[in-house]
Scaffold this active site. Sequence first.
Site: not given
Ligand code: GAR
Length: 208
Positions: A14, A94, A108, A110, A148, A180-181
């Site tokens: 990401n 956090l 964030n 998710h 929070e 998506a991400e």
């Molecule tokens: C991602 O899929 C992100 O959405 C998830 O961790 C991964 C990190 O991948 N985050 C969570 O689960 C937060 N609750 P990356 O280090 O390759 O970006």
Amino acid sequence: MLRVVVMVSGGGTNLQAVLDALRDGKITNAEVVGVISNKKDAYALTRAADAGIPAVCVSPKDYAERAQFDEALLAAADSFSPDLVVLAGFLVILPAALISRYRNRMINIHPSLIPSFCGKGFYGLRVHEEVLARGCKVTGATVHFVDEGCDSGPILLQKAVEVKRGDTPETLQRRVMEEAEWQLLPQAIDRIANGRVTFEAGHAYAEP
Ligand code: GAR
């Protein structure tokens, strides 16, 4: 220029999507001024170094007390004077002080459609395992502001992704990232950097 600090724990795909979007002009009026990892061996640190971005590791293992780690984490974030803190796979509970200091200035990503498959214990591959176990046909990703609670802050952007028959947690994770991400996170930063995010009655809205 919006000063962005990205906090990471792992591979940093990401983070890479954000850096690529900046390079390609898909995010404007922003720069990544620092990267913070809680893990010394996070590949995200290599990505930051390759991009010439200052990166620091603040590991709980280096502190006897959780309170000291919390203080160091806050100090590390503050040291970059960020306008926006981006949690990109930052898998640490956090510190309360960090949350209140950066209220409405911390987002964030998710890997599910919140409020499904989120909250305590839902992170990384676990999320996709549970989606498959439930037999869902659609999942996705969410960018939200941090408050929070655990994954409970105002939702900014969401995108749905199809679950396919025969998916494994790994194939589903990959599709959620690609479809998506890696699109949502750069989009969210661009909207914030260009003043296209508003809050109303506790909800967040991004203009296209
Ligand atoms: C991602 O899929 C992100 O959405 C998830 O961790 C991964 C990190 O991948 N985050 C969570 O689960 C937060 N609750 P990356 O280090 O390759 O970006």
